[in-house]
Design a protein around this motif. Sequence first.
Motif, short mmCIF file in Angstrom:
data_model
loop_
_atom_site.label_atom_id
_atom_site.label_comp_id
_atom_site.label_asym_id
_atom_site.label_seq_id
_atom_site.Cartn_x
_atom_site.Cartn_y
_atom_site.Cartn_z
N ALA A 1 49.09 -4.96 57.12
CA ALA A 1 47.43 -4.72 57.23
C ALA A 1 46.90 -4.41 55.86
O ALA A 1 45.89 -5.23 55.60
N ALA A 2 47.73 -3.66 55.25
CA ALA A 2 47.04 -3.32 53.73
C ALA A 2 47.11 -4.43 52.98
O ALA A 2 45.99 -4.94 52.21
N PHE A 3 48.07 -5.44 52.95
CA PHE A 3 48.28 -6.68 52.05
C PHE A 3 47.14 -7.60 52.36
O PHE A 3 46.43 -7.96 51.63
N ALA B 1 38.81 -8.19 49.27
CA ALA B 1 38.68 -8.63 47.73
C ALA B 1 37.79 -10.04 47.86
O ALA B 1 36.95 -10.28 47.08
N ILE B 2 37.65 -10.69 48.68
CA ILE B 2 37.17 -12.24 48.94
C ILE B 2 35.66 -11.74 49.33
O ILE B 2 34.78 -12.25 48.84
N LEU B 3 35.64 -10.61 50.22
CA LEU B 3 34.31 -10.39 50.86
C LEU B 3 33.37 -9.73 49.82
O LEU B 3 32.27 -9.88 49.70
N HIS C 1 44.53 -7.57 43.86
CA HIS C 1 45.82 -6.71 43.70
C HIS C 1 45.58 -5.21 43.55
O HIS C 1 45.96 -4.51 44.11
N VAL C 2 44.23 -4.84 43.00
CA VAL C 2 43.64 -3.47 43.02
C VAL C 2 43.39 -3.00 44.34
O VAL C 2 43.85 -2.02 44.66
N VAL C 3 42.35 -3.76 45.16
CA VAL C 3 42.34 -3.35 46.46
C VAL C 3 43.77 -3.20 47.51
O VAL C 3 43.68 -2.28 48.02
N GLN C 4 44.88 -4.04 47.28
CA GLN C 4 45.82 -4.19 47.95
C GLN C 4 46.66 -2.75 47.81
O GLN C 4 47.05 -2.04 48.53
N ALA C 5 46.55 -2.33 46.38
CA ALA C 5 47.33 -1.30 46.07
C ALA C 5 46.62 -0.12 46.47
O ALA C 5 47.36 1.10 47.05
N VAL C 6 45.22 -0.01 46.45
CA VAL C 6 44.67 1.16 47.09
C VAL C 6 44.89 1.37 48.69
O VAL C 6 45.15 2.25 49.08
#
Length: 94
Positions: A35-37, A44-46, A63-68
Motif C-alpha cells: 500500500a505504501a508503494f 505523487a500523480i494526484l 520516490h520521495v512520497v513512497q519513502a515517506v
Amino acid sequence: MSTQAPSTASRQIVWPSVITVISAAILIGAEVFGAAFAGGWALAILVPAEALFLPLTQETWAHVVQAVLFGIGVLIMVAFVRGAQRIEPFTRRG
C-alpha cells in the motif's frame, strides 16, 4: 529500590507464539508496504511536485512520497509486533 534478589529462573522461548507473530507480521507487512508503494505512486500523480513548488522531477517526487509512506509503514509494523508480543509473549519462565 527493590530489596528482592534478581530472579535466577531461566526463560524459555515459546516457539509457537514467535512463529505466529512472525507469520502475521509477514502477511500484514506485505499489505502495508504494498500500500505504501502504490499509494506513494498514486499520491505523487494526484499532487505533482510542481503544484507544491518543489524542484523535483515527477519520478523523484514519487520516490520521495513512497519513502515517506514506507517509513510510516515501518512504524506501523513495529507497533504491530510490540502489541502482538504483549498478547503472545515470546518467552516464559522455565
